[in-house]
Write a protein that holds these residues in place. Structure first.
Motif, mmCIF file in Angstrom:
data_model
loop_
_atom_site.group_PDB
_atom_site.id
_atom_site.type_symbol
_atom_site.label_atom_id
_atom_site.label_comp_id
_atom_site.label_asym_id
_atom_site.label_seq_id
_atom_site.Cartn_x
_atom_site.Cartn_y
_atom_site.Cartn_z
ATOM 1 N N ASP A 1 0.875 -1.171 0.000
ATOM 2 C CA ASP A 1 0.000 0.000 0.000
ATOM 3 C C ASP A 1 0.916 1.225 0.000
ATOM 4 O O ASP A 1 1.586 1.501 1.001
ATOM 5 C CB ASP A 1 -0.880 -0.020 1.250
ATOM 6 C CG ASP A 1 -1.822 1.181 1.323
ATOM 7 O OD1 ASP A 1 -1.536 2.209 0.683
ATOM 8 O OD2 ASP A 1 -2.836 1.079 2.040
ATOM 9 N N GLU B 1 0.476 4.267 0.269
ATOM 10 C CA GLU B 1 0.152 5.359 1.197
ATOM 11 C C GLU B 1 0.517 5.026 2.639
ATOM 12 O O GLU B 1 0.778 5.924 3.438
ATOM 13 C CB GLU B 1 -1.340 5.689 1.118
ATOM 14 C CG GLU B 1 -1.722 6.387 -0.187
ATOM 15 C CD GLU B 1 -3.148 6.878 -0.152
ATOM 16 O OE1 GLU B 1 -3.354 8.069 -0.421
ATOM 17 O OE2 GLU B 1 -4.055 6.077 0.148
ATOM 18 N N THR B 2 0.493 3.745 2.996
ATOM 19 C CA THR B 2 0.759 3.383 4.393
ATOM 20 C C THR B 2 1.991 2.503 4.572
ATOM 21 O O THR B 2 2.430 2.285 5.707
ATOM 22 C CB THR B 2 -0.431 2.611 4.994
ATOM 23 O OG1 THR B 2 -0.560 1.368 4.304
ATOM 24 C CG2 THR B 2 -1.731 3.405 4.869
ATOM 25 N N ALA C 1 2.010 -0.622 4.145
ATOM 26 C CA ALA C 1 1.588 -1.962 4.573
ATOM 27 C C ALA C 1 1.896 -2.969 3.473
ATOM 28 O O ALA C 1 1.711 -2.687 2.291
ATOM 29 C CB ALA C 1 0.096 -1.970 4.876
ATOM 30 N N ASN D 1 7.874 -7.773 10.303
ATOM 31 C CA ASN D 1 7.430 -7.098 11.529
ATOM 32 C C ASN D 1 8.132 -7.494 12.821
ATOM 33 O O ASN D 1 7.963 -6.814 13.827
ATOM 34 C CB ASN D 1 5.927 -7.311 11.721
ATOM 35 C CG ASN D 1 5.113 -6.408 10.825
ATOM 36 O OD1 ASN D 1 5.311 -5.190 10.803
ATOM 37 N ND2 ASN D 1 4.230 -6.992 10.041
ATOM 38 N N GLU D 2 8.864 -8.578 12.839
ATOM 39 C CA GLU D 2 9.449 -9.001 14.108
ATOM 40 C C GLU D 2 10.747 -8.250 14.370
ATOM 41 O O GLU D 2 11.591 -8.139 13.486
ATOM 42 C CB GLU D 2 9.733 -10.506 14.085
ATOM 43 C CG GLU D 2 8.475 -11.343 14.027
ATOM 44 C CD GLU D 2 8.775 -12.834 14.016
ATOM 45 O OE1 GLU D 2 9.739 -13.249 14.678
ATOM 46 O OE2 GLU D 2 8.044 -13.574 13.338
ATOM 47 N N ARG E 1 5.800 -8.955 17.081
ATOM 48 C CA ARG E 1 4.681 -9.286 16.202
ATOM 49 C C ARG E 1 4.968 -10.472 15.299
ATOM 50 O O ARG E 1 5.434 -10.300 14.177
ATOM 51 C CB ARG E 1 4.318 -8.057 15.368
ATOM 52 C CG ARG E 1 3.994 -6.847 16.228
ATOM 53 C CD ARG E 1 3.641 -5.617 15.423
ATOM 54 N NE ARG E 1 3.560 -4.456 16.297
ATOM 55 C CZ ARG E 1 4.529 -3.548 16.425
ATOM 56 N NH1 ARG E 1 5.624 -3.639 15.719
ATOM 57 N NH2 ARG E 1 4.373 -2.541 17.267
ATOM 58 N N SER F 1 -4.342 -14.608 9.783
ATOM 59 C CA SER F 1 -4.953 -13.734 8.772
ATOM 60 C C SER F 1 -3.918 -12.938 7.986
ATOM 61 O O SER F 1 -4.273 -12.240 7.035
ATOM 62 C CB SER F 1 -5.949 -12.792 9.440
ATOM 63 O OG SER F 1 -5.366 -12.148 10.552
ATOM 64 N N ASP F 2 -2.657 -13.025 8.368
ATOM 65 C CA ASP F 2 -1.601 -12.327 7.615
ATOM 66 C C ASP F 2 -1.173 -13.090 6.367
ATOM 67 O O ASP F 2 -0.395 -12.562 5.568
ATOM 68 C CB ASP F 2 -0.332 -12.172 8.485
ATOM 69 C CG ASP F 2 -0.525 -11.224 9.659
ATOM 70 O OD1 ASP F 2 -1.488 -10.446 9.633
ATOM 71 O OD2 ASP F 2 0.309 -11.272 10.591
ATOM 72 N N LEU F 3 -1.623 -14.330 6.236
ATOM 73 C CA LEU F 3 -0.935 -15.241 5.315
ATOM 74 C C LEU F 3 -1.859 -15.910 4.324
ATOM 75 O O LEU F 3 -3.023 -16.169 4.620
ATOM 76 C CB LEU F 3 -0.243 -16.344 6.136
ATOM 77 C CG LEU F 3 0.831 -15.832 7.087
ATOM 78 C CD1 LEU F 3 1.108 -16.851 8.168
ATOM 79 C CD2 LEU F 3 2.100 -15.513 6.320
ATOM 80 N N PRO G 1 5.831 -1.136 8.269
ATOM 81 C CA PRO G 1 5.175 -0.119 7.453
ATOM 82 C C PRO G 1 5.815 1.273 7.537
ATOM 83 O O PRO G 1 5.976 1.920 6.482
ATOM 84 C CB PRO G 1 3.738 -0.128 7.972
ATOM 85 C CG PRO G 1 3.541 -1.541 8.445
ATOM 86 C CD PRO G 1 4.863 -1.947 9.022
ATOM 87 N N PRO G 2 6.212 1.770 8.707
ATOM 88 C CA PRO G 2 6.819 3.105 8.703
ATOM 89 C C PRO G 2 8.070 3.187 7.824
ATOM 90 O O PRO G 2 8.299 4.198 7.151
ATOM 91 C CB PRO G 2 7.167 3.348 10.179
ATOM 92 C CG PRO G 2 6.205 2.496 10.938
ATOM 93 C CD PRO G 2 6.033 1.270 10.089
ATOM 94 N N GLN H 1 6.924 2.975 4.058
ATOM 95 C CA GLN H 1 6.267 4.220 3.658
ATOM 96 C C GLN H 1 7.300 5.334 3.487
ATOM 97 O O GLN H 1 7.254 6.095 2.518
ATOM 98 C CB GLN H 1 5.205 4.588 4.701
ATOM 99 C CG GLN H 1 4.260 5.706 4.280
ATOM 100 C CD GLN H 1 4.768 7.076 4.677
ATOM 101 O OE1 GLN H 1 5.459 7.204 5.688
ATOM 102 N NE2 GLN H 1 4.451 8.083 3.868
#
Lengths: 285, 750, 171
Positions: B615, B617-618, B620, B658-659, B678, B683-685, B738-739, B742
């Motif tokens: 994404d 914009e974010t 993600a 994320n980890e 994290r 649901s991530d996969l 994400p940061p 982005q």
């Protein structure tokens, strides 16, 4: 630690008011037990309010919905009436933790935990929800945004607790939405949250709006300037860009393990625009 | 010992191996009956708890536990002063379990209590007064190497380290061959980049737990969740000054390890508490303790230079790897340096590694320790080179693939290996050519792992009714009891259901290496097969005796002894059950056993393909599709081989996205819980597709290679290559949270 | 110390216990009643290994006080099989190799059973989101999701939806 499960509001208030040391209200317990088990709090008294009549009830009132302080978010999600009136609030409550957490976590608890990142709070603020507070002086109704005063702090006085949340009847041609940003798809605390509620006139012009942001300041914000960017417009791209800018401008976040100042400020604007589009489509039916 | 190097392995028709029977511990584990580390109880059991340092680096001036010891219900208090001076080989292990002169990281144990209840133990910890002299700390690998950095240990730097570094640089290693600069000069393009990876944790769901009983006679019993109860026995005995034979360790069912349970944390402390209290002591870590004070991975800083010709030939590969492995020497930088370029056939290659200490918990092994970070850096640069030269990244890998006879980047010459086969299978896989949408990108990367063998013992008993009991000494972390039963059944020619495999305690078998290095299916399997062959030889001899013929005139086929050869005579076959039934009359019980240092573990390669959507914009990242292609040598139980491929891939995805261990300015861990550490959730996969290749390992009777670790090596790079493609900017810093994504997109797009 | 007397029903059986006010339901199940099927993986509601149902509602037993169980009906993994007959989910988890180490398995089974009672025909995505609070570190979730979907199909009376699967199981 003492555990009490009173059957009436008056008993609960008396227990809380008379407690010698620290006293905590137990509703869903999903925050309280974590703090208790980690040793961050050592309460003298825990008052479980779920056995008080009405605490587990969702009742229609003046076209709106009164939600008892013991109602878990899973039950809220199963309630067609609330879901129809305020889908954004229900979705926000449905984002709190896992399926297991939603079996216990409550709107009132999410509010009183006073985390700036609480998912349901921006949605409730956007919806114009009020909290009914029971206390030694009787009951009083307070706007949801006036309950948290900072991280972990509330405006509740000694002996008081939130007994219910009231979601007012939505005006015709209204819609609400809540979006949050998290690194994973589930199980995270919001890095940014945004609730938008808006009402259109018959011609499709926005006549009322409330916009709220979470996790970008010491408490959940009601952003008047962002709402003003929508009112009087058709919620077109220009209005949405102004909304987005107003939301980013309203942010005063921190850098922490969940996100940076720059990221939160930027994403607040992104989410506001996306949430407003959903609210708009809901308002248009 | 001489095991058959069976060239015919590939052609062998297996009857049991390669099928997918139900695992023997399945019912226990789906009904809640299986007993894990924290599930044991003993009469009179006490609760043990540990007091931990809140400081990243501090001198321990004084510990006063007198008020804790005086609290009603407290039965023992232990500090470092209670332990004898340890032998050198376990000195760091003890210091990690219980701090001596200094606390070296946030969460370092400084004292422990045993009490009649958890509540009393908690209160007791608060009564222990520790006086600290807080010292300057360092947690970042590059900062720790700088001259002037706070130094954890004086005098630990060895002679391999050149001048100009702080005392935190413990050693330097170098691998490779050829001439790097000459190779780079032949390149049409050279890419040089720096990479960083954060420390991650194995994230096993079961916290460390043990139950210790030690009597005044010096005999002790220990129940614990571990990847190696023999290691626990040997280490604890050395630390406590016990004779090894006096300590019996029983491995509980183990709730995940991934390398993190290959050392001790609580066990010596629990034994010492039990010794002092004279009662059994149970200790269980909280999740916060697991994250603060067990053994996460190294964090790393890596520079890579690779040169390539415009037709995709790599002319030189060069890397400098810096791994901080926490508060004591022993980061996996050596294995990272050895594995970095291992998939490729290179004329000029060099890797230089630095082992660095810092004020973090001592790293423990994590699935192919050291390799994923190195592969991330090298495979990212190869991807960048291929794309910048307009070449298919898989064609480039096929072009440079190491094959049988290649001199590897770390020294040895390869026998038959599967690197090129995984590249070719990836290229042919429909995933590689599937269309992509907007903001989507595809990545591919390769990974290598050595695999190990080591000391192994198996005993196989033939029971009177013709069933078979196999005893082995390696905790079953993912279905290995099923694999052992299958290999025993295959060799004996009997149904899988007639074999039951158990994990014996340390008193029942000789030394067994830890369940690590992807060694169990290979090494314990090899020993199981040999034990079965020994039992077969005994059974053939018994049949010969019954028939009155020569032992050499008996063969074993389809689970029965048969006369064979010109002078054998005509006897009906005797089944295993028939021979077993009369064993008492033919010489006594029948068994086979094998004690071996298993050599011949075959290296393993994997290639992963992943599609991501970013994404813009974010920042993600969504994983859209994932395919694992790996050489298993021979898949004994394909379900569990696939499971290893999938689990490793997903751990790698977590590492990539994320980890991370996040330390504050104060040197304290900011995210010691599953909320902010994290790991991927369901649901991530997407589903994780698998392709099992079988290029037989010549060092195993059935061709088996270890499969457990290789699968975590490619994903960091594969995901980074996919995210970089989707985002339009090269990402070199893990995790790609994400940061970061982005910010990189924003910087690239202006 | 004053212990609390609690009367409850666990897996259909009337049960009484004494507990400390700060004991969680998980502490009570594991340490006072010997029901160690529910596991403590985190103690903060982030891993789901301690999942049970309370009055048919899926919860983390680590985030509920034992005292709150008064008058409630608790169901744990120990009550999932009917005597020696496994629940279809339990059977499918074994058949699909949906567990490696098995520590998360009891919690995932309890959560999956709750899913199928609420939604007998979930999509893969619905199953993944329902189970997002149950961490598994071994499997990458693939075989878990397949086992849940297959059990759901069987419980709906449909034939296994993966023909390769039924073929290979028969071998």
């Amino acid at each position: 630690m003492r555990y009490e499960a009173p059957q009436s509001v008056d008993t609960a208030v008396a227990l809380l008011a008379e407690a010698a040391g620290s006293a905590h209200v137990l509703a869903g317990g999903t925050d309280l037990l974590v703090r208790l088990r980690s040793g961050h709090i050592e309460p003298e008294l825990v008052v479980d309010i779920k056995r008080i009549e009405g605490m587990r009830a969702i009742v229609e009132e003046d076209g709106g919905w009164r939600i008892g302080a013991g109602v878990p978010s899973a039950e809220l999600g199963e309630h067609a009436g609330v879901r129809g009136a305020w889908p954004g609030v229900v979705e926000a409550a449905g984002l709190i933790g896992s399926t297991q957490i939603q079996g216990r976590a409550t709107l009132a608890g999410n509010l009183c935990n006073a985390s700036p990142a609480a998912d349901s709070v921006p949605a409730m603020v956007a919806a114009g929800a009020t909290a009914r507070i029971a206390g030694p002086g009787g009951t009083r109704d307070v706007a949801v945004e006036d309950i948290p005063t900072g991280p972990g702090r509330t405006s509740l006085r000694p002996g008081e607790f939130v007994a219910s949340i009231y979601l007012p009847a939505p005006a015709p041609r209204s819609g609400d939405a809540y979006l949050r940003f998290i690194p994973r798809t589930e199980m995270d605390i919001a890095v940014v949250g945004c609730g938008v509620a808006l009402t259109l006139d018959e011609g499709g012009t926005c006549i009322a709006a409330r916009v709220s942001l979470g996790a970008v300041a010491a408490k959940v914000l009601l952003v008047g300037k962002a709402a003003a960017a929508l009112v009087g417009t058709a919620v077109d791209d220009t209005a949405l860009a102004a909304l987005s800018a107003a939301c980013s401008e309203a942010c005063s976040p921190i850098d922490d393990k969940r996100g940076t100042v720059a990221f939160r400020t930027h994403v607040a604007g992104v989410l506001a625009e996306r949430a407003a589009r959903i609210a708009l489509s809901r308002a248009k039916g | 010992m001489a095991l058959d190097k069976q060239a015919e392995t590939a052609k062998r028709q297996f009857k049991v191996v390669g099928t997918r029977p139900n695992r023997p511990d399945g019912i226990d584990k789906v009904t809640g009956r299986a007993r894990f580390g924290a599930d044991a109880v003993a009469p009179g059991m006490l609760t043990g708890r540990v007091l931990r340092s809140p400081h990243a680096h501090a001198r321990i001036v004084k510990i006063d536990a007198s008020r804790a010891a005086a609290l009603s219900g407290v039965k023992a208090v232990v500090t470092r002063a209670d332990f004898p001076e340890p032998p050198a080989h376990v000195a760091d292990v003890l210091d990690n379990c219980m701090a001596g002169a200094k606390a070296l990281y946030d969460g370092h144990a400084v004292a422990a209590v045993a009490a009649v209840s958890p509540a009393v133990a908690r209160r007791a910890l608060k009564l222990i007064e520790v006086e600290y002299e807080v010292l300057a700390h360092v947690t970042d690998v590059d900062e720790a190497m700088q001259p002037g950095a706070p130094v954890l240990h004086e005098g630990r730097t060895d002679e391999t380290v050149p001048e100009g570094f702080s005392g935190n640089v413990i050693s330097r290693c170098e691998f490779g061959h050829g001439d790097i600069e000459a190779g780079l000069a032949k390149a049409d393009r050279v890419v040089e980049r720096s990479f960083r990876t954060a420390a991650t944790h194995q994230g096993y769901i079961e916290p460390h737990a043990c139950l210790a009983q030690m009597g005044p006679d010096g005999q002790a019993d220990l129940w614990c969740c571990t990847q190696g109860h023999y290691m626990v026995r040997n280490t604890c005995a050395a630390i406590l000054g016990m004779e090894v034979g006096q300590l019996r360790v029983t491995a509980s069912e183990i709730g995940g390890g991934f390398g993190g349970k290959t050392t001790v944390f609580l066990e010596p402390v629990a034994l010492m508490l039990s010794k002092k209290a004279g009662r059994p002591v149970k200790m269980v870590m909280s999740r916060e303790e697991v994250l603060r004070a067990s053994g996460p991975t190294a964090s790393t800083s890596i520079d890579v230079r690779i040169g390539m010709t415009k037709d995709g030939r790599i002319t030189a590969g060069d890397a400098v790897l810096r791994y901080q492995g926490g508060a004591y020497p022993g980061s996996p930088v050596g294995m990272g340096s050895m594995s970095a370029f291992a998939p490729y056939d290179l004329e000029n290659v060099r890797t230089v590694g630095f082992d660095v200490v810092s004020n973090r918990p001592k790293q423990a092994a994590y699935r192919a320790p050291g390799a994923p970070m190195a592969a991330f850096a090298v495979e990212s640069v190869i991807d960048e080179l291929a794309k910048s030269l307009g070449l298919d990244p898989l064609d480039v890998r096929i072009r440079n693939a190491a094959v049988e006879g290649t001199k590897s980047s770390y020294g040895p010459t390869y026998p038959a290996i599967g690197a090129k086969a995984t590249f070719e299978a990836a290229k042919a896989h429909p995933h590689w050519s599937a269309p992509l949408g907007e903001n989507q990108g595809r990545g591919v990367a390769c990974g290598f792992w050595f695999n190990f063998g080591g000391d192994t013992c198996v005993t196989l008993n033939v029971n009177l009714d013709g069933t078979v009991s196999v005893s082995e000494g390696n905790p079953d972390i993912g279905g290995s009891r099923a694999s052992m039963s299958m290999m025993a059944a295959e060799e004996l020619g009997i149904p899988y259901e007639q074999v039951r495999t158990i994990i014996a305690d340390t008193g029942s078998l000789g030394q067994n290496e830890v369940t690590d290095g992807s060694r169990v299916t290979f090494a314990v399997g090899l020993a199981t097969i040999e034990a079965a062959r020994q039992a077969i030889r005994v059974m053939c001899a018994r049949a010969a005796k019954i028939w009155g013929i020569d032992e050499d005139a008996v063969v074993w086929e389809d689970g029965a002894a048969k006369p064979a050869g010109p002078n054998a005579g005509q006897f009906p076959p005797m089944s295993l059950a028939e021979i077993a039934a009369v064993a008492s009359n033919t010489g006594g019980p029948i068994a086979g056993h094998c004690e071996v240092n298993a050599e011949g573990a075959g290296v393993s390669f994997a290639t992963h393909i992943v599609d991501t959507e970013v994404d813009p914009e974010t920042g993600a990242v969504k994983i859209l599709r994932y395919t694992v292609i790996q050489d298993a040598g021979k898949a004994v139980h394909p379900d569990y081989v696939e499971g290893q491929f999938q689990g490793g891939a997903v751990q790698g995805i977590g590492w990539a996205l994320n980890e991370e261990y996040i330390y504050g300015e104060d040197g304290r861990l900011q995210n010691p819980g599953f909320l902010d550490y994290r790991v991927p959730v369901a649901s991530d996969l997407p589903m994780i597709d698998t392709v099992i290749l079988e290029i037989p390992n010549p060092g195993h009777p059935y061709g088996v290679r270890g499969v457990g670790e290789t699968s975590i090596v490619p994903p960091l790079a594969a995901v980074a290559n996919a995210v970089s493609a989707a985002a339009g900017v090269r990402l070199t810093d893990l995790p790609m949270s994400p940061p970061k994504v982005q910010a990189a997109i924003q910087a690239a797009r202006g | 110390m004053s212990q609390i007397h609690v009367t409850t029903k666990i897996n259909g059986d009337e049960t009484e216990f004494l507990c400390e006010p700060e004991d969680t339901l998980l502490d009570v199940l594991r340490d006072r009643l010997g029901l160690t099927g529910a596991k403590e993986g985190c103690g903060t509601g982030d891993c789901g290994a301690c999942s049970v149902t309370v009055d048919d509602r899926l919860v983390c037993s680590c985030l509920m006080l034992g005292a709150e169980a008064e008058g409630r009906e608790i169901a744990t993994i120990e009550g999932m099989a009917d005597g020696e007959v496994l629940h279809p989910l339990q059977r499918k988890f074994i058949e699909h190799a949906a567990l490696q180490c098995g520590i998360c398995t009891p919690g995932i089974l309890v959560a999956a059973k709750s899913l199928l009672e609420n939604n007998p025909d979930p999509s893969e995505e619905e199953a993944r989101y329902w189970l997002a609070g149950n961490l598994c570190r071994c499997t990458g979730y693939d075989k878990i999701i397949r086992a849940v979907m297959d059990a759901a199909a069987e419980m709906r009376g449909e034939i296994a939806n993966d023909p390769d699967d039924s073929l290979r199981r028969a071998s």
